[in-house]
Design an enzyme around this catalytic site. Structure first.
Site, PDB file in Angstrom:
ATOM      1  CG  ASP A   1      -1.951   1.076   1.217  1.00 40.92           C
ATOM      2  OD1 ASP A   1      -3.054   0.800   0.721  1.00 40.92           O
ATOM      3  OD2 ASP A   1      -1.680   2.187   1.707  1.00 40.92           O
TER       4      ASP A   1
ATOM      5  CG  ASN B   1      -4.814  11.570  -4.853  1.00 42.48           C
ATOM      6  OD1 ASN B   1      -4.263  11.707  -5.938  1.00 42.48           O
ATOM      7  ND2 ASN B   1      -5.347  10.430  -4.475  1.00 42.48           N
TER       8      ASN B   1
ATOM      9  CG  HIS C   1      -7.611  13.287  -8.012  1.00 45.06           C
ATOM     10  ND1 HIS C   1      -7.603  12.243  -7.102  1.00 45.06           N
ATOM     11  CD2 HIS C   1      -8.583  14.134  -7.583  1.00 45.06           C
ATOM     12  CE1 HIS C   1      -8.518  12.437  -6.184  1.00 45.06           C
ATOM     13  NE2 HIS C   1      -9.132  13.578  -6.443  1.00 45.06           N
TER      14      HIS C   1
ATOM     15  CD  GLU D   1      -4.527   4.358  -0.995  1.00 47.74           C
ATOM     16  OE1 GLU D   1      -4.587   4.867   0.139  1.00 47.74           O
ATOM     17  OE2 GLU D   1      -5.463   4.398  -1.800  1.00 47.74           O
TER      18      GLU D   1
END
Length: 417
Positions: free
Chosen positions: A210, A218, A223, A253
């Site tokens: 992750d 972000n 983004h 993610e």
């Protein structure tokens, strides 16, 4: 106008219906999946057709409303108890509120009285063919307004289009952004490789990784930077992995790797290689240059962990331990299970409650994985939850004391006392 339906169900029937609804949602395996252009198109159409501020497609699990697509709101999810859409889920029928300030259910809601300034709400169920309401499709505005029966019919048609998109997504094999396998495709191919490994008695391991502080990327850089980071991480991973390894994108993610013919020690070595190559890769664009890191958890095929859901749940728990211990590191399930006496996990999606303060305080949670000696839980926020508490799984008569092992904001790993 408020459209409702009185079912006259007993408490047991309500609990059973919710259990069936969560099972249907779990079967679709859509929560926390990457942004989808089909859903984005639906919310753009909602805003355009009705000339409103906010369009929304959401999925609702035991404790939260997750926005599969949203235009007009900054949040990506809200606690279920704070959601307007919980009334749609409870009634399984459309709800239209022309003026929220005049509806007793919403008049004092922070989204009405605060800066969000919601004045109009129309929500319709997102229903499977079997009739389970797994989420909502909504038209929301910051001014009071009327909504005709024709408007409601159009919104229901858009909900049908969103459900059609969900059914189409079930057959997708590749994530369009990263070119990794989709979660469903990864699990299907993993099932086959696990069957072969068990039949021929060879090693097999699983890694879940992750990206660390991805929301910060972000929020700070946009983004586009987040998308570039995802593509860079996927590309970096491919430089380490073999042709026969499986590589999939599980969620926003979160990625997973399946390693045939690799034992526990080998998996720990591969995880470390992945960590290093991700940390060494720069991500560049109009926003500048970024460096990202990842937390990784690994596990291996065993008598206990012998299916993809168990392997993913174990690797997931190890990954959250890595995050809890500082991020940008690798943790193996074997080290966790040896330390905490933890056994197998199976992925589930169940409604639970965390009870503490002599049962005077309650926090709703979603049970993500469950074993004989522990569980993984998701909450809207973990602030204030003590190190020990009681876990209640609604409708199953399950109640036990728990000790918190890891706490990564919204994800808890617990051992049963």
């Amino acid at each position: 106008m408020v459209v409702t339906k009185a079912f006259g169900r007993s408490s047991a029937e309500v609990v059973q219906r919710e259990s069936e609804r969560l099972a249907a949602l779990s079967q679709l395996d859509l929560l926390d999946t990457p942004r989808d252009e089909g859903f984005e198109r639906v919310v753009r159409l909602i805003k355009s057709i009705f000339s409103i501020d906010i369009g929304l497609v959401s999925l609702i699990d035991a404790h939260r409303q997750w926005y599969a697509a949203c235009s007009g709101l900054a949040a990506t999810q809200v606690p279920r108890e704070d959601s307007f859409c919980r009334y749609v889920i409870d009634n399984e029928e459309p709800i239209v509120v022309p003026d929220t300030t005049k509806d007793i259910r919403f008049a004092q809601h922070p989204a009405v009285t605060g800066e969000t300034h919601i004045r109009f709400y129309a929500g319709v169920p997102l229903k499977t063919k079997a009739g389970h309401t797994i989420g909502t499709v909504c038209a929301i505005d910051r001014r009071a307004r009327s909504f005709s029966s024709r408007d409601l019919t159009i919104l229901q048609e858009l909900s049908g289009a969103a459900m059609d998109r969900i059914e189409l997504m079930q057959s997708a094999a590749t994530d369009s952004l990263t070119e990794a396998l989709t979660r469903r495709a990864f699990k299907q191919e993993a099932d086959q490789l696990i069957s072969l490994a068990r039949r021929h008695q060879h090693d097999l391991s699983c890694i879940v990784l992750d990206i660390d502080h991805f929301k910060r990327v972000n929020d700070t850089h946009g983004h586009a930077a987040g998308d570039d980071a995802l593509k860079a991480v996927a590309c970096a991973c491919r430089t380490v992995l073999r042709a026969g390894d499986l590589f999939g994108r599980l969620g926003g993610e979160e990625f997973a790797v399946l390693l045939p013919h690799i034992d526990r020690n080998g998996a720990e070595a591969v995880a470390e290689k992945l960590r290093l190559v991700i940390a060494s890769q720069a991500v560049s664009g109009a926003y500048g240059t970024l460096n990202v890191t990842a937390s990784l958890g690994s596990t291996s095929l065993s008598i206990i962990g012998k299916d993809v859901d168990t392997l993913l749940a174990q690797a997931d728990a190890a990954m959250y331990r890595a995050k809890n211990e500082g991020r940008n590191r690798c943790v193996s399930w074997s080290s966790m299970s040896a330390e905490d006496g933890m056994n197998a996990r199976r992925r589930v999606l169940k409604a639970g409650s965390i009870l503490f303060n002599d049962r005077r305080s309650t926090i709703d949670c979603t049970v993500r994985s469950l074993g004989s000696d522990g569980a993984s839980l998701s909450v809207s926020a973990s602030t204030g939850i003590p190190a020990e508490f009681v876990l209640l799984i609604k409708g199953e008569g399950f109640e036990t004391r728990c000790r918190m092992i890891t706490n990564d904001r919204q994800n808890l790993e617990v051992a049963f006392c």
